[in-house]
Design a protein around this motif. Sequence first.
Motif, PDB file in Angstrom:
ATOM      1  N   ALA A  25     -35.809  18.228 -60.984  1.00 20.87           N
ATOM      2  CA  ALA A  25     -36.757  19.300 -61.301  1.00 20.87           C
ATOM      3  C   ALA A  25     -37.722  19.526 -60.142  1.00 20.87           C
ATOM      4  CB  ALA A  25     -37.518  18.959 -62.578  1.00 20.87           C
ATOM      5  N   ALA A  26     -38.265  18.446 -59.611  1.00 23.09           N
ATOM      6  CA  ALA A  26     -39.230  18.574 -58.512  1.00 23.09           C
ATOM      7  C   ALA A  26     -38.611  19.253 -57.300  1.00 23.09           C
ATOM      8  CB  ALA A  26     -39.759  17.191 -58.135  1.00 23.09           C
ATOM      9  N   LEU A  27     -37.360  18.914 -57.007  1.00 21.78           N
ATOM     10  CA  LEU A  27     -36.696  19.489 -55.839  1.00 21.78           C
ATOM     11  C   LEU A  27     -36.272  20.930 -56.050  1.00 21.78           C
ATOM     12  CD1 LEU A  27     -34.573  16.385 -54.810  1.00 21.78           C
ATOM     13  CD2 LEU A  27     -36.462  17.397 -53.504  1.00 21.78           C
ATOM     14  N   HIS A  28     -36.089  21.336 -57.291  1.00 22.21           N
ATOM     15  CA  HIS A  28     -35.695  22.721 -57.564  1.00 22.21           C
ATOM     16  C   HIS A  28     -36.891  23.649 -57.767  1.00 22.21           C
ATOM     17  CE1 HIS A  28     -31.600  21.044 -58.451  1.00 22.21           C
ATOM     18  NE2 HIS A  28     -31.256  22.186 -57.919  1.00 22.21           N
ATOM     19  N   LEU A  29     -38.069  23.093 -58.069  1.00 26.76           N
ATOM     20  CA  LEU A  29     -39.245  23.939 -58.227  1.00 26.76           C
ATOM     21  C   LEU A  29     -39.595  24.620 -56.903  1.00 26.76           C
ATOM     22  CD1 LEU A  29     -41.601  21.770 -60.472  1.00 26.76           C
ATOM     23  CD2 LEU A  29     -40.827  24.097 -60.998  1.00 26.76           C
ATOM     24  N   ARG A  30     -40.002  25.872 -56.990  1.00 28.01           N
ATOM     25  CA  ARG A  30     -40.396  26.614 -55.798  1.00 28.01           C
ATOM     26  C   ARG A  30     -41.915  26.623 -55.623  1.00 28.01           C
ATOM     27  NH1 ARG A  30     -36.859  30.357 -58.178  1.00 28.01           N
ATOM     28  NH2 ARG A  30     -38.616  31.785 -58.510  1.00 28.01           N
ATOM     29  N   ARG A 143     -35.428  10.363 -50.983  1.00 31.61           N
ATOM     30  CA  ARG A 143     -35.727  10.711 -49.585  1.00 31.61           C
ATOM     31  C   ARG A 143     -36.122  12.172 -49.459  1.00 31.61           C
ATOM     32  NH1 ARG A 143     -31.361   7.056 -48.655  1.00 31.61           N
ATOM     33  NH2 ARG A 143     -29.840   8.762 -48.635  1.00 31.61           N
ATOM     34  N   ARG A 144     -35.458  13.040 -50.212  1.00 32.99           N
ATOM     35  CA  ARG A 144     -35.805  14.462 -50.148  1.00 32.99           C
ATOM     36  C   ARG A 144     -37.173  14.724 -50.770  1.00 32.99           C
ATOM     37  NH1 ARG A 144     -31.388  17.644 -48.719  1.00 32.99           N
ATOM     38  NH2 ARG A 144     -32.389  19.521 -49.550  1.00 32.99           N
ATOM     39  N   VAL A 145     -37.479  14.043 -51.861  1.00 32.84           N
ATOM     40  CA  VAL A 145     -38.796  14.201 -52.487  1.00 32.84           C
ATOM     41  C   VAL A 145     -39.893  13.734 -51.540  1.00 32.84           C
ATOM     42  CG1 VAL A 145     -40.292  13.242 -54.296  1.00 32.84           C
ATOM     43  CG2 VAL A 145     -38.029  14.121 -54.891  1.00 32.84           C
ATOM     44  N   GLN A 146     -39.699  12.587 -50.910  1.00 34.16           N
ATOM     45  CA  GLN A 146     -40.706  12.046 -50.002  1.00 34.16           C
ATOM     46  C   GLN A 146     -40.927  12.928 -48.781  1.00 34.16           C
ATOM     47  OE1 GLN A 146     -38.917   8.181 -49.476  1.00 34.16           O
ATOM     48  NE2 GLN A 146     -40.283   7.217 -50.970  1.00 34.16           N
ATOM     49  N   PHE A 374     -29.272  15.948 -63.939  1.00 35.07           N
ATOM     50  CA  PHE A 374     -29.460  16.815 -62.777  1.00 35.07           C
ATOM     51  C   PHE A 374     -29.594  18.275 -63.200  1.00 35.07           C
ATOM     52  CE2 PHE A 374     -28.225  19.414 -59.197  1.00 35.07           C
ATOM     53  CZ  PHE A 374     -28.831  18.798 -58.114  1.00 35.07           C
ATOM     54  N   LEU A 375     -28.706  18.725 -64.081  1.00 31.88           N
ATOM     55  CA  LEU A 375     -28.698  20.134 -64.482  1.00 31.88           C
ATOM     56  C   LEU A 375     -29.910  20.505 -65.320  1.00 31.88           C
ATOM     57  CD1 LEU A 375     -24.945  20.800 -65.307  1.00 31.88           C
ATOM     58  CD2 LEU A 375     -26.322  21.956 -63.565  1.00 31.88           C
ATOM     59  N   THR A 376     -30.276  19.670 -66.296  1.00 36.86           N
ATOM     60  CA  THR A 376     -31.412  20.037 -67.146  1.00 36.86           C
ATOM     61  C   THR A 376     -32.716  20.017 -66.365  1.00 36.86           C
ATOM     62  OG1 THR A 376     -31.553  17.738 -67.950  1.00 36.86           O
ATOM     63  CG2 THR A 376     -30.321  19.322 -69.295  1.00 36.86           C
ATOM     64  N   GLY A 377     -32.819  19.120 -65.380  1.00 36.43           N
ATOM     65  CA  GLY A 377     -33.980  19.161 -64.497  1.00 36.43           C
ATOM     66  C   GLY A 377     -34.026  20.458 -63.712  1.00 36.43           C
TER      67      GLY A 377
END
Length: 493
Positions: A25-30, A143-146, A374-377
């Motif tokens: 979810a965090a990585l998909h949020l704009r 790693r992507r979140v950080q 992954f999908l629901t996030g």
Amino acid sequence: MTKALLSALAGQPVIVGAGLAGLSAALHLRQPCIILTPSPLGLDAASSLAQGGIAAAIGADDSPALHAADTLAAGAGLSVPEVVRRVTTAAPQVIQTLLDWGVPFARKNGALDLHLEAAHSRKRILHVGGDGSGAAIMQTLIRRVQARESITVLEGTCLNGLMVQDGRLQGVYTSAGFVPTSACLVASGGIGALYSEATSPGTVQGAGLAHAVRAGARVADMEFTQFHPTALKTGSMTGRRPLVSEAVRGAGAILVDERGERFTDELQSRDVVARAIFAHIREGHDVFLDGRHLRGAVFSQQFPGITAACHAIGVDPERDPIPVSPAMHYHMGGLDVNERGRTSVSGLWAAGEAACTGLHGANRLASNSLLEAFLTGQWAAEDIDHVKHQTVPLRSVPTRSALSVSFDRIPKLMSEYAGILRDENGLQALLHATLPDAETNDGALVAALVAQSALMRRESRGSHYRTDYPEITDPYRTTLTFSDLPVPERLLS
């Protein structure tokens, strides 16, 4: 954590939980967002413990329709067909996204290596490092979140409550202070640690779900608690049990007793195999998973993590059968959400194991959990981005301390009365014992919801087996809110 920092974060969506659903979810949020996690990223997340892998129909002999058919069959009549179709259709793209992000899925002769697991009609399980799939996927996302400055991770921070006014979320209480926000995603995982023996981390106690229910959210299918048939029998009476993955049976391991005799078909759905093992143990037998003659590579090469866990208790899986018994593994029920992840409370979403999407029905198909997380996030994030958020200025915020977290009695009660086999007397005993503390104790509230839902389902279906109602009836869903629970005094009348 300073008040100034919390004030600077006001209005941002808050994600409760840092497992795969929360990180997705965090990585998909704009937009900028906040992640609350009581532990450092990657620790105490059930997603990191997933061994088998992630299911997707990418093989030449496979299709999303076949994946959907297997999912529906495992769900025992309660999976929502449209949700199943949507998830299985999206699965190949999920794999491509994870590959693009750097997940090093195993390959064989240049092609992605696909494993078979129980109740799947095709080889469709992608894996990493033999049995380290969840950890590898999580580390890639961490790693992507950080690396993303717009994501604020508040480690060592717990959710203490939700402020809802006039049916709308106005903010979240955390152990670090209050954050005004009109968007919160509950991605805090399942309820495994409420049982005396489980494969999940000890922090997975359903706290996020409990806070959402107290805020008015509806739950669904709370009675469906899946027990993994083959958790490693460590000799310890309580606590987290290492998992011996479904993939081990898919690779050819067989279930035997102390006489070396097989007693069930290892590749049936999880609920059937778990009940068969449970019954055999109750008859006085010991149960082992014999993986000494697997197809392909030797055991330690295919399953290095499981091998290490076995060695820790003095078992060499290449020479010895592995002692196993069932343990609580996954909760199919949770916060009732629509196709966008919205709960019944405006401004509150749920994803992953904390949510009940309708995908799993009465019994989850192996390796569908990481896919769903992954999908629901992702879908919740996309919906949050499309909703206009307006946080109402608050003149004052009432203080909120953490609720009671003592739940010493609950694991024993849950295992005894809401385990693999259930009946009216046991479920009523569980309700009597937990309902008086439901307002102040998260574990007690979740246990009461499980007991009440299990009492309402007077049949046996999937992972829910009532010895007093062994037959299956017409399909129906059970839903509850906090106000639907009996008043404690009425239980005594």
